[in-house]
Write a protein that holds these residues in place. Structure first.
Motif, PDB file in Angstrom:
ATOM      1  N   ARG A 193      -7.471   2.479   2.544  1.00 49.95           N
ATOM      2  CA  ARG A 193      -7.156   3.508   3.540  1.00 49.95           C
ATOM      3  C   ARG A 193      -5.723   4.025   3.418  1.00 49.95           C
ATOM      4  N   LEU A 194      -4.771   3.128   3.194  1.00 46.96           N
ATOM      5  CA  LEU A 194      -3.373   3.552   3.210  1.00 46.96           C
ATOM      6  C   LEU A 194      -2.928   4.191   1.898  1.00 46.96           C
ATOM      7  N   THR A 195      -3.545   3.797   0.778  1.00 46.09           N
ATOM      8  CA  THR A 195      -3.134   4.419  -0.483  1.00 46.09           C
ATOM      9  C   THR A 195      -3.803   5.768  -0.697  1.00 46.09           C
ATOM     10  N   GLY A 196      -5.034   5.937  -0.201  1.00 49.23           N
ATOM     11  CA  GLY A 196      -5.792   7.152  -0.477  1.00 49.23           C
ATOM     12  C   GLY A 196      -6.222   7.249  -1.930  1.00 49.23           C
ATOM     13  N   LEU A 197      -6.176   6.120  -2.655  1.00 50.27           N
ATOM     14  CA  LEU A 197      -6.494   6.093  -4.074  1.00 50.27           C
ATOM     15  C   LEU A 197      -7.893   5.531  -4.318  1.00 50.27           C
ATOM     16  N   ARG A 198      -8.433   5.862  -5.480  1.00 52.38           N
ATOM     17  CA  ARG A 198      -9.676   5.222  -5.885  1.00 52.38           C
ATOM     18  C   ARG A 198      -9.475   3.708  -5.872  1.00 52.38           C
ATOM     19  N   THR A 199     -10.395   3.001  -5.257  1.00 56.58           N
ATOM     20  CA  THR A 199     -10.264   1.556  -5.109  1.00 56.58           C
ATOM     21  C   THR A 199     -11.547   0.879  -5.570  1.00 56.58           C
ATOM     22  N   VAL A 200     -11.423   0.034  -6.559  1.00 59.46           N
ATOM     23  CA  VAL A 200     -12.559  -0.723  -7.087  1.00 59.46           C
ATOM     24  C   VAL A 200     -12.281  -2.208  -6.850  1.00 59.46           C
ATOM     25  N   VAL A 201     -13.297  -2.934  -6.427  1.00 56.57           N
ATOM     26  CA  VAL A 201     -13.159  -4.359  -6.125  1.00 56.57           C
ATOM     27  C   VAL A 201     -13.877  -5.171  -7.199  1.00 56.57           C
ATOM     28  N   LEU A 202     -13.144  -6.080  -7.823  1.00 53.27           N
ATOM     29  CA  LEU A 202     -13.705  -6.957  -8.849  1.00 53.27           C
ATOM     30  C   LEU A 202     -14.151  -8.245  -8.166  1.00 53.27           C
ATOM     31  N   LEU A 203     -15.456  -8.414  -8.066  1.00 51.18           N
ATOM     32  CA  LEU A 203     -16.025  -9.490  -7.265  1.00 51.18           C
ATOM     33  C   LEU A 203     -16.270 -10.735  -8.111  1.00 51.18           C
ATOM     34  N   HIS A 204     -15.384 -11.715  -7.996  1.00 46.23           N
ATOM     35  CA  HIS A 204     -15.676 -13.034  -8.559  1.00 46.23           C
ATOM     36  C   HIS A 204     -16.782 -13.682  -7.731  1.00 46.23           C
ATOM     37  N   ASN A 205     -16.725 -13.505  -6.436  1.00 47.71           N
ATOM     38  CA  ASN A 205     -17.786 -13.901  -5.495  1.00 47.71           C
ATOM     39  C   ASN A 205     -17.864 -12.825  -4.423  1.00 47.71           C
ATOM     40  N   LEU A 206     -19.034 -12.659  -3.818  1.00 44.77           N
ATOM     41  CA  LEU A 206     -19.150 -11.758  -2.678  1.00 44.77           C
ATOM     42  C   LEU A 206     -18.838 -12.494  -1.384  1.00 44.77           C
ATOM     43  N   SER A 207     -19.236 -13.759  -1.314  1.00 46.90           N
ATOM     44  CA  SER A 207     -18.998 -14.584  -0.134  1.00 46.90           C
ATOM     45  C   SER A 207     -18.193 -15.813  -0.525  1.00 46.90           C
ATOM     46  N   SER A 250       0.829  -1.210   0.000  1.00 49.31           N
ATOM     47  CA  SER A 250       0.000   0.000   0.000  1.00 49.31           C
ATOM     48  C   SER A 250       0.860   1.255   0.000  1.00 49.31           C
ATOM     49  N   LEU A 251       1.917   1.250   0.819  1.00 49.52           N
ATOM     50  CA  LEU A 251       2.794   2.419   0.876  1.00 49.52           C
ATOM     51  C   LEU A 251       3.545   2.608  -0.440  1.00 49.52           C
ATOM     52  N   ARG A 252       3.881   1.494  -1.096  1.00 50.30           N
ATOM     53  CA  ARG A 252       4.536   1.598  -2.409  1.00 50.30           C
ATOM     54  C   ARG A 252       3.582   2.237  -3.413  1.00 50.30           C
ATOM     55  N   LEU A 253       2.326   1.819  -3.407  1.00 49.55           N
ATOM     56  CA  LEU A 253       1.355   2.400  -4.326  1.00 49.55           C
ATOM     57  C   LEU A 253       1.108   3.873  -4.005  1.00 49.55           C
ATOM     58  N   ARG A 254       1.174   4.208  -2.738  1.00 44.69           N
ATOM     59  CA  ARG A 254       1.007   5.615  -2.357  1.00 44.69           C
ATOM     60  C   ARG A 254       2.092   6.481  -3.000  1.00 44.69           C
ATOM     61  N   ARG A 255       3.307   5.904  -3.132  1.00 48.78           N
ATOM     62  CA  ARG A 255       4.395   6.638  -3.782  1.00 48.78           C
ATOM     63  C   ARG A 255       4.226   6.668  -5.300  1.00 48.78           C
ATOM     64  N   LEU A 256       3.766   5.568  -5.883  1.00 51.26           N
ATOM     65  CA  LEU A 256       3.652   5.476  -7.333  1.00 51.26           C
ATOM     66  C   LEU A 256       2.460   6.254  -7.879  1.00 51.26           C
ATOM     67  N   ARG A 257       1.400   6.388  -7.099  1.00 55.83           N
ATOM     68  CA  ARG A 257       0.212   7.157  -7.455  1.00 55.83           C
ATOM     69  C   ARG A 257      -0.423   6.727  -8.781  1.00 55.83           C
ATOM     70  N   PRO A 258      -0.815   5.451  -8.928  1.00 55.03           N
ATOM     71  CA  PRO A 258      -1.590   5.083 -10.116  1.00 55.03           C
ATOM     72  C   PRO A 258      -2.965   5.762 -10.073  1.00 55.03           C
ATOM     73  N   ASP A 259      -3.675   5.694 -11.183  1.00 55.00           N
ATOM     74  CA  ASP A 259      -4.982   6.351 -11.242  1.00 55.00           C
ATOM     75  C   ASP A 259      -6.022   5.649 -10.385  1.00 55.00           C
ATOM     76  N   VAL A 260      -5.923   4.342 -10.275  1.00 56.78           N
ATOM     77  CA  VAL A 260      -6.944   3.574  -9.574  1.00 56.78           C
ATOM     78  C   VAL A 260      -6.350   2.234  -9.154  1.00 56.78           C
ATOM     79  N   VAL A 261      -6.896   1.662  -8.086  1.00 60.83           N
ATOM     80  CA  VAL A 261      -6.513   0.326  -7.622  1.00 60.83           C
ATOM     81  C   VAL A 261      -7.689  -0.615  -7.897  1.00 60.83           C
ATOM     82  N   LEU A 262      -7.419  -1.718  -8.567  1.00 62.04           N
ATOM     83  CA  LEU A 262      -8.431  -2.733  -8.861  1.00 62.04           C
ATOM     84  C   LEU A 262      -8.023  -4.026  -8.170  1.00 62.04           C
ATOM     85  N   ILE A 263      -8.854  -4.495  -7.244  1.00 60.11           N
ATOM     86  CA  ILE A 263      -8.518  -5.656  -6.410  1.00 60.11           C
ATOM     87  C   ILE A 263      -9.409  -6.836  -6.761  1.00 60.11           C
TER      88      ILE A 263
END
Length: 374
Positions: free
Chosen positions: A110-124, A81-94
């Motif tokens: 929380r730690l990146t402060g970046l837009r974060t989108v979650v790609l849900l293969h499953n919710l549960s 997360s701290l590495r991404l905070r330094r790199l500053r990509p446009d968005v994080v896709l998990i």
């Protein structure tokens, strides 16, 4: 379209499994569309005492430099997360496939402060845990948007997390890994009977995938001369339990077990040898195996679990069972075998969204996602 630098947090090869395969294809499609995926990969998903050499164990001992996450070590989440905070990509896709990933998503958000989108293969998780409600609550504070891959997951998200923007897409078909050999050649190579209809159960063997139901269904079809089943994949459950079931059902001469992970270059033989891929699931959202089978032009026989029925497009030659039971699966197999031209292959990728279309839709949604740190 605006070019995006996208931090893609997911398993990648040499880790194996459906999520790694999916994310690799998505990354390729995003790159082809002139976006810049930044891989944040995993070195390990589960402790060795859980894996016992199966499932998400790596294909090799060496990892690329971008594979430094360990799912069960939160310190690696913080460092990434701290590495991404330094790199500053446009968005994080998990990539998200089970409830226990919610804390990781929360840390990244929380730690990146970046837009974060979650790609849900499953919710549960497929095998539900008592802490799922807590994980969903954590996830509600961890995402600026969701991408879902099936109507059943999309409905669950709409009910549980209605205030968060979401995009529903279908799972693209996987491009064939190699040219299909002739059916007879594939069967001889695998040591299978060259004659008669052959059904394929492919992938991980877990209770929710219903292999036991398929075996019981096969036993209900004694009059189908020459009908055989090949099972190719890793067993999460004791193999001897299935050998005993096969013996007790009296179908030893009609079932071939090929336990163990199937290398991608060898999987083509199974899809070439078979007449249909059977997904006898007790529960499901969508299935990567369906995408593999359709990519090779193999018809599907599925249960009505989750959104599996939508994987069977009109005119594909596939069949949806009327129930998630041995009896329902047996009726579906009979319907497939009795249909005119039931064993013919369909055109590859028929009725499916392409990876190019999928990546374009993902990029538009990622570009529109609200700012991080809600």
């Amino acid at each position: 379209m605006t070019q995006l630098q996208i931090a893609l947090v997911s398993p990648f090869p040499p880790l194996r499994g459906g999520i790694a395969h999916f994310s690799t294809e998505l990354s390729r499609a995003l790159t082809a569309a002139s976006h810049k995926p930044l891989h944040i990969g995993f070195r390990s998903l589960y402790p060795r005492f859980i894996l016992r050499g199966r499932a998400a164990a790596p294909l090799a001992t060496s990892f690329p430099q971008d594979a430094y996450l360990v799912l069960y070590n939160p310190l690696t989440w913080i460092r990434a997360s701290l590495r991404l905070r330094r790199l500053r990509p446009d968005v994080v896709l998990i990539a998200y496939w089970a409830g226990f990933l919610a804390p990781l998503c929360f840390v990244f958000h929380r730690l990146t402060g970046l837009r974060t989108v979650v790609l849900l293969h499953n919710l549960s998780s497929h095998e539900s845990f008592f802490f799922e409600p807590l994980m969903r609550r954590i996830l509600s504070f961890a995402a600026d948007g969701f991408i879902t891959l099936s109507p059943s997951v999309d409905r669950a998200v709409a009910s549980a997390l209605p205030s968060i923007p979401r995009l529903m897409l279908s799972h693209p078909d996987y491009p064939p890994g190699a040219e299909l050999p002739q059916k007879g050649v594939a069967r001889r190579t695998l040591g299978l009977d060259p004659d008669g209809p052959l059904l394929l159960f492919f992938g991980y063997v877990r209770r929710y995938k219903g292999l036991d139901l398929l075996l019981e269904a096969l036993a209900l079809l004694p009059s189908r001369t020459g009908l055989r089943l090949v099972v190719a994949g890793e067993f999460y459950e004791p193999l001897e339990r299935y050998r005993s079931l096969i013996s007790s059902l009296g179908i030893e001469d009609r079932v071939s077990l090929h336990p163990g992970y199937v290398e991608p270059e060898r999987s083509v033989l199974y899809f070439a040898a078979a007449d249909a891929s059977v997904l006898p699931y007790r529960s499901a959202t969508q299935s990567g195996v369906a995408g593999l089978a359709r990519g090779y032009g193999l018809p599907l026989i599925v249960t009505p679990a989750g959104s599996l029925a939508e994987a069977v497009s009109a005119g594909s030659g596939g069949v949806v069972a009327d129930a998630c039971s041995a009896e329902g699966i047996a009726r579906a197999i009979e319907a497939f075998l009795d249909a005119p031209g039931g064993e013919q292959r369909l055109s590859k990728g028929s009725g499916s969204i392409s990876w190019t279309e999928f990546a374009d839709a993902v990029a538009v949604f990622l570009g529109d996602a609200p700012e991080g740190g809600r």
